[in-house]
Design an enzyme around this catalytic site. Structure first.
Site, PDB file in Angstrom:
ATOM      1  N   ASP A   1      52.195 -12.448  34.663  1.00 25.13           N
ATOM      2  CA  ASP A   1      53.160 -12.871  33.648  1.00 25.13           C
ATOM      3  C   ASP A   1      54.604 -12.599  34.047  1.00 25.13           C
ATOM      4  O   ASP A   1      55.523 -13.099  33.415  1.00 25.13           O
ATOM      5  CB  ASP A   1      52.875 -12.187  32.310  1.00 25.13           C
ATOM      6  CG  ASP A   1      51.674 -12.771  31.615  1.00 25.13           C
ATOM      7  OD1 ASP A   1      51.356 -13.939  31.881  1.00 25.13           O
ATOM      8  OD2 ASP A   1      51.056 -12.059  30.808  1.00 25.13           O
TER       9      ASP A   1
ATOM     10  N   GLU B   1      50.275 -19.934  26.099  1.00 21.22           N
ATOM     11  CA  GLU B   1      49.187 -19.603  25.173  1.00 21.22           C
ATOM     12  C   GLU B   1      49.610 -18.715  24.012  1.00 21.22           C
ATOM     13  O   GLU B   1      49.035 -18.780  22.940  1.00 21.22           O
ATOM     14  CB  GLU B   1      48.024 -18.958  25.917  1.00 21.22           C
ATOM     15  CG  GLU B   1      48.303 -17.563  26.429  1.00 21.22           C
ATOM     16  CD  GLU B   1      47.098 -16.936  27.100  1.00 21.22           C
ATOM     17  OE1 GLU B   1      45.959 -17.278  26.772  1.00 21.22           O
ATOM     18  OE2 GLU B   1      47.325 -16.090  27.968  1.00 21.22           O
TER      19      GLU B   1
END
Length: 138
Positions: free
Chosen positions: A21, A117
């Site tokens: 990430d 998401e």
């Protein structure tokens, strides 16, 4: 580490944070981030081809990024085909988002939308349930 001290052997231990990430404040890039972005661009390019192959089509790409949208943002900039990119850091108005998508369909005949998401929490309220890893189900 304790065993090396018992035998008098010097040993240094270094902890290396790992997350694709890219959300560790002191690092420029984390392991796996570049590969994740490269693969995301491939998915976006495929969605663009699908969306432009017929009239009134939407290419929708959901990318990883539960709490941060680094992958979605960088892949969007690299792909150059994205009309709408939705990040978890954004407060999104669903009616405005749908109106923008409709406008794109009317004007261009297609749209490519990228969603990280984690946007599920901002667009749709979760039930509070958690998955096996302890994360909220989106």
């Amino acid at each position: 580490f304790k065993c090396t001290q018992e035998i008098g052997h010097n040993c240094s231990v270094v902890g290396v944070p790992k997350t694709i990430d890219n959300d560790i404040p002191i690092l420029d890039r984390s392991f796996g981030y570049k590969t994740a972005c490269t693969e995301a661009v491939k998915a976006i390019n495929s969605a663009y081809i699908e969306a432009t192959s017929n009239m009134n089509c939407i290419g929708l790409v959901k990318l990883m990024g539960r709490h941060c949208g680094w992958i979605a943002m960088e892949a969007t900039l690299a792909a150059r085909h994205v009309d709408i990119c939705i990040l978890p850091e954004m407060d999104v108005s669903l009616p405005k988002l749908l109106m923008q998508a409709l406008t794109l369909i009317k004007e261009k005949g297609h749209a490519v939308i990228v969603v990280a998401e984690g946007c599920g929490d901002t667009l749709i309220q979760s039930s509070g349930e958690k998955d096996a890893g302890g994360n909220k189900k989106l």
